[in-house]
Design a protein around this motif. Structure first.
Motif, PDB file in Angstrom:
ATOM      1  N   GLU A  88       0.845  -1.204   0.153  1.00  0.00           N
ATOM      2  CA  GLU A  88      -0.027  -0.140   0.156  1.00  0.00           C
ATOM      3  C   GLU A  88       0.804   1.237   0.028  1.00  0.00           C
ATOM      4  OE1 GLU A  88      -3.385   2.264  -0.142  1.00  0.00           O
ATOM      5  OE2 GLU A  88      -3.106   0.183  -0.500  1.00  0.00           O
ATOM      6  N   ARG A  89       2.002   1.185   0.912  1.00  0.00           N
ATOM      7  CA  ARG A  89       3.015   2.271   0.853  1.00  0.00           C
ATOM      8  C   ARG A  89       3.243   2.510  -0.590  1.00  0.00           C
ATOM      9  NH1 ARG A  89       7.323   0.689   4.167  1.00  0.00           N
ATOM     10  NH2 ARG A  89       6.177   1.454   5.917  1.00  0.00           N
ATOM     11  N   LEU A  90       3.935   1.685  -1.395  1.00  0.00           N
ATOM     12  CA  LEU A  90       4.533   1.677  -2.723  1.00  0.00           C
ATOM     13  C   LEU A  90       3.114   2.262  -3.677  1.00  0.00           C
ATOM     14  CD1 LEU A  90       6.955   1.357  -4.299  1.00  0.00           C
ATOM     15  CD2 LEU A  90       6.062  -0.960  -4.842  1.00  0.00           C
ATOM     16  N   ARG A  91       2.053   1.692  -3.546  1.00  0.00           N
ATOM     17  CA  ARG A  91       1.241   2.171  -4.561  1.00  0.00           C
ATOM     18  C   ARG A  91       0.824   3.757  -4.248  1.00  0.00           C
ATOM     19  NH1 ARG A  91      -3.868   3.543  -4.510  1.00  0.00           N
ATOM     20  NH2 ARG A  91      -4.301   3.121  -2.387  1.00  0.00           N
ATOM     21  N   GLN A  92       0.562   3.965  -3.056  1.00  0.00           N
ATOM     22  CA  GLN A  92       0.254   5.453  -2.790  1.00  0.00           C
ATOM     23  C   GLN A  92       1.201   6.488  -3.370  1.00  0.00           C
ATOM     24  OE1 GLN A  92      -1.042   6.120   1.120  1.00  0.00           O
ATOM     25  NE2 GLN A  92      -2.870   4.789   1.237  1.00  0.00           N
ATOM     26  N   ARG A  93       2.692   5.882  -3.059  1.00  0.00           N
ATOM     27  CA  ARG A  93       3.618   6.919  -3.257  1.00  0.00           C
ATOM     28  C   ARG A  93       3.965   6.896  -4.832  1.00  0.00           C
ATOM     29  NH1 ARG A  93       9.511   7.215  -0.109  1.00  0.00           N
ATOM     30  NH2 ARG A  93      10.249   8.993  -1.445  1.00  0.00           N
ATOM     31  N   THR A  94       4.017   5.820  -5.442  1.00  0.00           N
ATOM     32  CA  THR A  94       4.265   5.889  -7.042  1.00  0.00           C
ATOM     33  C   THR A  94       2.926   6.511  -7.566  1.00  0.00           C
ATOM     34  OG1 THR A  94       5.295   3.855  -6.741  1.00  0.00           O
ATOM     35  CG2 THR A  94       4.745   4.479  -8.923  1.00  0.00           C
ATOM     36  N   GLU A  95       1.703   6.434  -7.214  1.00  0.00           N
ATOM     37  CA  GLU A  95       0.777   6.942  -7.967  1.00  0.00           C
ATOM     38  C   GLU A  95       0.679   8.373  -7.766  1.00  0.00           C
ATOM     39  OE1 GLU A  95      -2.976   5.229  -6.572  1.00  0.00           O
ATOM     40  OE2 GLU A  95      -2.755   3.321  -7.699  1.00  0.00           O
ATOM     41  N   ALA A  96       0.922   8.878  -6.502  1.00  0.00           N
ATOM     42  CA  ALA A  96       1.406  10.443  -6.490  1.00  0.00           C
ATOM     43  C   ALA A  96       2.496  11.055  -7.397  1.00  0.00           C
ATOM     44  CB  ALA A  96       1.506  10.756  -4.855  1.00  0.00           C
ATOM     45  N   ASP A  97       3.541  10.198  -7.441  1.00  0.00           N
ATOM     46  CA  ASP A  97       4.298  10.509  -8.175  1.00  0.00           C
ATOM     47  C   ASP A  97       4.157  10.613  -9.905  1.00  0.00           C
ATOM     48  OD1 ASP A  97       6.237  10.900  -6.215  1.00  0.00           O
ATOM     49  OD2 ASP A  97       7.339   9.129  -6.671  1.00  0.00           O
ATOM     50  N   MET A  98       3.232   9.805 -10.320  1.00  0.00           N
ATOM     51  CA  MET A  98       2.682   9.520 -11.497  1.00  0.00           C
ATOM     52  C   MET A  98       1.902  10.800 -12.016  1.00  0.00           C
ATOM     53  SD  MET A  98       2.076   5.674 -11.885  1.00  0.00           S
ATOM     54  CE  MET A  98       1.115   5.582 -13.328  1.00  0.00           C
ATOM     55  N   PHE A  99       1.240  11.135 -10.830  1.00  0.00           N
ATOM     56  CA  PHE A  99       0.138  12.378 -11.070  1.00  0.00           C
ATOM     57  C   PHE A  99       0.947  13.637 -11.090  1.00  0.00           C
ATOM     58  CE2 PHE A  99      -2.063  16.152  -8.990  1.00  0.00           C
ATOM     59  CZ  PHE A  99      -3.114  16.228  -9.807  1.00  0.00           C
ATOM     60  N   LEU A 100       2.065  13.793 -10.574  1.00  0.00           N
ATOM     61  CA  LEU A 100       2.832  15.209 -10.575  1.00  0.00           C
ATOM     62  C   LEU A 100       3.702  14.991 -11.972  1.00  0.00           C
ATOM     63  CD1 LEU A 100       4.428  15.271  -7.067  1.00  0.00           C
ATOM     64  CD2 LEU A 100       2.752  16.594  -8.035  1.00  0.00           C
ATOM     65  N   LEU A 101       4.160  13.756 -12.418  1.00  0.00           N
ATOM     66  CA  LEU A 101       4.810  13.874 -13.628  1.00  0.00           C
ATOM     67  C   LEU A 101       3.613  13.933 -14.670  1.00  0.00           C
ATOM     68  CD1 LEU A 101       6.674  10.429 -13.138  1.00  0.00           C
ATOM     69  CD2 LEU A 101       7.607  12.537 -13.592  1.00  0.00           C
ATOM     70  N   ARG A 102       2.497  13.677 -14.726  1.00  0.00           N
ATOM     71  CA  ARG A 102       1.547  13.866 -15.752  1.00  0.00           C
ATOM     72  C   ARG A 102       1.012  15.572 -15.815  1.00  0.00           C
ATOM     73  NH1 ARG A 102      -1.874  10.475 -14.094  1.00  0.00           N
ATOM     74  NH2 ARG A 102      -1.377   8.850 -15.593  1.00  0.00           N
ATOM     75  N   THR A 103       1.056  15.923 -14.512  1.00  0.00           N
ATOM     76  CA  THR A 103       0.525  17.367 -14.529  1.00  0.00           C
ATOM     77  C   THR A 103       1.863  18.477 -14.487  1.00  0.00           C
ATOM     78  OG1 THR A 103       0.549  17.061 -12.043  1.00  0.00           O
ATOM     79  CG2 THR A 103      -1.388  16.830 -13.159  1.00  0.00           C
ATOM     80  N   THR A 104       2.983  18.131 -13.976  1.00  0.00           N
ATOM     81  CA  THR A 104       3.893  19.147 -14.097  1.00  0.00           C
ATOM     82  C   THR A 104       5.099  18.675 -14.699  1.00  0.00           C
ATOM     83  OG1 THR A 104       4.982  17.999 -11.799  1.00  0.00           O
ATOM     84  CG2 THR A 104       3.277  19.836 -11.530  1.00  0.00           C
ATOM     85  N   GLY A 105       5.401  17.647 -15.044  1.00  0.00           N
ATOM     86  CA  GLY A 105       6.395  16.855 -15.776  1.00  0.00           C
ATOM     87  C   GLY A 105       7.585  16.504 -15.176  1.00  0.00           C
ATOM     88  N   THR A 106       7.411  16.749 -13.473  1.00  0.00           N
ATOM     89  CA  THR A 106       8.621  16.077 -12.797  1.00  0.00           C
ATOM     90  C   THR A 106       7.741  16.052 -11.373  1.00  0.00           C
ATOM     91  OG1 THR A 106      10.696  16.675 -11.940  1.00  0.00           O
ATOM     92  CG2 THR A 106       9.032  18.455 -12.034  1.00  0.00           C
ATOM     93  N   CYS A 107       8.619  15.252 -10.558  1.00  0.00           N
ATOM     94  CA  CYS A 107       8.216  15.013  -9.081  1.00  0.00           C
ATOM     95  C   CYS A 107       9.500  15.050  -8.306  1.00  0.00           C
ATOM     96  CB  CYS A 107       7.713  13.668  -9.006  1.00  0.00           C
ATOM     97  SG  CYS A 107       8.322  12.336  -9.285  1.00  0.00           S
ATOM     98  N   LYS A 108       9.337  14.855  -6.802  1.00  0.00           N
ATOM     99  CA  LYS A 108      10.443  14.668  -6.225  1.00  0.00           C
ATOM    100  C   LYS A 108      11.167  13.414  -6.200  1.00  0.00           C
ATOM    101  CE  LYS A 108      11.738  15.276  -1.359  1.00  0.00           C
ATOM    102  NZ  LYS A 108      11.432  15.375   0.070  1.00  0.00           N
ATOM    103  N   GLY A 109      12.319  12.998  -6.317  1.00  0.00           N
ATOM    104  CA  GLY A 109      12.933  11.827  -6.667  1.00  0.00           C
ATOM    105  C   GLY A 109      12.752  11.367  -7.995  1.00  0.00           C
ATOM    106  N   VAL A 110      12.521  12.243  -9.108  1.00  0.00           N
ATOM    107  CA  VAL A 110      12.089  11.529 -10.351  1.00  0.00           C
ATOM    108  C   VAL A 110      13.505  10.844 -10.938  1.00  0.00           C
ATOM    109  CG1 VAL A 110      13.128  13.736 -11.537  1.00  0.00           C
ATOM    110  CG2 VAL A 110      11.498  12.448 -12.747  1.00  0.00           C
ATOM    111  N   GLU A 111      14.773  11.139 -10.374  1.00  0.00           N
ATOM    112  CA  GLU A 111      15.792  10.331 -10.989  1.00  0.00           C
ATOM    113  C   GLU A 111      15.419   8.881 -10.579  1.00  0.00           C
ATOM    114  OE1 GLU A 111      16.394  11.622  -6.687  1.00  0.00           O
ATOM    115  OE2 GLU A 111      15.958  12.666  -8.457  1.00  0.00           O
ATOM    116  N   ASN A 112      14.708   8.544  -9.810  1.00  0.00           N
ATOM    117  CA  ASN A 112      14.583   7.074  -9.491  1.00  0.00           C
ATOM    118  C   ASN A 112      13.556   6.266 -10.575  1.00  0.00           C
ATOM    119  OD1 ASN A 112      15.657   6.593  -6.681  1.00  0.00           O
ATOM    120  ND2 ASN A 112      14.274   8.088  -6.257  1.00  0.00           N
ATOM    121  N   TYR A 113      13.252   7.010 -11.595  1.00  0.00           N
ATOM    122  CA  TYR A 113      12.315   6.420 -12.610  1.00  0.00           C
ATOM    123  C   TYR A 113      13.308   6.855 -13.865  1.00  0.00           C
ATOM    124  CZ  TYR A 113       8.565   6.912  -9.324  1.00  0.00           C
ATOM    125  OH  TYR A 113       7.758   6.741  -8.236  1.00  0.00           O
TER     126      TYR A 113
END
Length: 589
Positions: A88-113
């Motif tokens: 559940e931790r992984l799902r919430q964190r990754t989905e939040a990062d995907m939302f930021l990538l889709r809307t802003t083009g970047t996210c905190k820790g984007v280098e991990n992707y």
């Protein structure tokens, strides 16, 4: 028109002022209430990207699809292992990062992707700086006995840390591919390579024998190939080369020392019966044609390596104090190495209480404070420095004539062969260089280190006799440190306005001051020079606004320094600039 850009690499924003299609001014906006606005240095600003992971919008859909697929697979694996919280931790964190990538083009820790962003396959090496070099480039590795092992260890250390993050659901497994190069990946990208060290390690020795491929194999087995001279050595400047992966390399090594033998050297040699390390002896047969080493032992100055004395550790503190007093009376400096930070601090305090100026140096101090301690030693503010593990490689102190090693027989990392040779070498730049080892027994590392030091002394003595060289010390450079100098002068370089230095002092003049060609302190007239009426007459409206801000900041700085008369004159200059701006705007209306 005005555009403000938030700079990710700094704490201020950049305000760009223009008219039509022309930029007429660049300002820096510092946070505050009200915000401080100052002209940018040189009326220009460098804006770096907030992230290096940038891509077209059509590629982003592919990236998000790949991340979602990996997320689903990893969550399934965690649930099967009974790790519901981690899933559940992984799902919430990754989905939040995907939302930021889709809307802003970047996210905190984007280098991990980065693996998904760059389209790499799992396990494929990431792009690094060396990938941008041409095929014909040269790598020089200084202090290779430390640096080469760090290159080998970076990947393992990074993977260990990120494996825990993946295991507990903080990151996807693809984060493991955001990593340093492995040792084999790095060396396969290196063309010609020269490794330099006074105490080369197993890796360099294996490279001299058969190249990085063989060195990697031997390193994996935890050993090097015995029986042949496989590395470089040096007493003060060795270089060892390996054409990592494909070409030819070279290893060079240097030595040095001091003045002729003095009383006490024979005693040390008799007690220790110096033995030279096996790899240091000239064995028959040359290394492979593409991988070879060389040794540079003699100094053109004729200075010899230090004379080494062995003394009992039971009376080491009292004997050390006598040595330090004698060294200070000659106007020379000393270094003392201990095994712990606490011992270094207590010993420096004890030495100070007994009339010798001492300072301690260890990793507990900030880097700039360490540099200040070293500079203080060279300038005579201290007679000795007491340290732990920082008084070794790369420390060039020609004023130091005495090196004392406390508890030299405590075998370990801080008292290994290479550590002892490197520490003793800190006194090899002085005509009167001496090293004192306090120990009750003679360890193998001590025997090898003193033997190698004495070998280099003999080689230098023979070279001096053949060439008729009398050891001489070169003139010491001024005890200044460029980083500290520039840090101290940063305010002058920026000035109260962030542009030229105070009073319009340019970079050329600052450089002249730092190189000793000029000693300059800005006067009040210098500070007021940019605001003379004759200059204000020819300034544009934007320039007048900038000068008004500059005068306001200079006024506040002067007031804080209690220069109230100067602050009043700067206030008048600010009001004059503002009045001229208002008058011109009224005229245009």
């Amino acid at each position: 028109w005005t555009v403000e850009v938030g700079v990710s690499t700094d704490e201020h924003a950049v305000r760009i002022v223009g008219r039509g299609d022309e930029v007429v001014g660049v300002l820096e906006v510092h946070a505050g209430s009200p915000p401080e606005i100052t002209p940018a240095r040189g009326n220009a600003a460098v804006v770096y990207p907030a992230t290096h992971h940038v891509m077209a919008s059509d590629e982003l859909d592919r990236v998000l699809s790949d991340i979602a697929a990996e997320l689903q697979q990893r969550c399934t694996e965690l649930r099967l292992e009974g790790k519901l919280l981690e899933a559940e931790r992984l799902r919430q964190r990754t989905e939040a990062d995907m939302f930021l990538l889709r809307t802003t083009g970047t996210c905190k820790g984007v280098e991990n992707y980065s693996r998904h962003l760059s389209g790499r396959a799992p396990g494929e090496a990431p792009a690094t700086l060396v990938d941008y070099f041409s095929q014909d480039w040269l790598l020089i590795v200084d202090e290779s006995h430390v640096t080469a092992s760090q290159v080998q260890a970076m990947h393992a250390a990074d993977r260990t840390r990120k494996t825990n993050l993946v295991k507990h659901g903080f990151r996807l497994p693809s984060a493991l591919d955001n990593r340093p190069l492995t040792g084999s990946e790095f060396w396969s990208r290196v063309g010609q390579c020269v490794m330099v060290s006074a105490t080369p390690g197993h890796w360099e020795r294996a490279c001299s024998e058969g190249g990085p491929e063989q060195a990697m194999q031997l390193s994996a087995m935890g050993r090097t190939r015995p029986g042949r001279r496989t590395g470089t050595r040096r007493g003060r400047g060795a270089a060892k080369g390996a054409r990592a992966g494909q070409g030819s390399g070279a290893a060079v090594e240097g030595d040095g020392g001091h003045e002729p033998e003095r009383e006490g050297a024979e005693e040390v040699e008799r007690v220790l019966e110096p033995t030279v390390p096996e790899w240091s002896q000239h064995a028959e047969g040359a290394a492979a044609e593409a991988f070879w080493d060389a040794e540079v032992v003699t100094r053109p100055t004729g200075i010899l390596d230090p004379i080494v004395h062995l003394r009992p550790s039971s009376s080491q503190v009292g004997d050390l104090l006598r040595e330090l007093r004698a060294t200070a009376e000659r106007g020379e400096r000393a270094l003392v190495t201990c095994l712990t930070k606490r011992f270094a601090e207590d010993l420096s305090l004890y030495i100070n209480e007994h009339g010798v100026r001492a300072a301690y140096l260890h990793s507990g101090l900030k880097p700039m404070d360490r540099m200040e301690v070293v500079r203080g030693l060279r300038q005579g503010a201290a007679d000795c420095i007491v340290g732990v593990n920082l008084l070794r490689e790369g420390l060039n102190l020609p004023e130091v004539s005495l090196v004392a090693i406390m508890d030299a027989d405590k075998e370990g990392f801080l008292r290994s062969y290479s550590a002892l040779v490197q520490t003793i070498g800190r006194a090899s730049r002085h005509l009167n260089g001496t090293a004192v080892l306090y120990a009750d027994t003679v360890t193998g590392s001590m025997r090898q280190a003193v033997g190698e030091t004495n070998r280099r002394r003999r080689l230098q003595l023979e070279a001096n006799a053949r060439a008729g060289v009398v050891p001489r010390a070169l003139p010491s450079a001024p005890a200044r440190d460029s980083l500290l100098e520039f840090a101290e002068q940063a305010a002058l370089l920026r000035g109260p306005s962030g542009g030229h230095g105070a009073g319009g002092e340019g970079v050329e003049r600052i450089v002249a001051r730092l190189t000793g060609e000029e000693s300059y302190t800005p006067t009040d007239d210098d500070l007021l020079a940019p605001f003379q009426p004759a200059r204000l007459e020819v300034c544009s409206e934007v320039e007048l606004e900038q000068l008004a801000v500059q005068a306001h900041d200079a006024m506040r700085t002067a007031a804080k320094s209690r220069k109230y008369e100067l602050a009043a004159r700067l206030r008048e200059a600010r009001d004059d600039a503002r009045a001229r701006t208002g008058a011109r705007q009224h005229h245009h209306e």
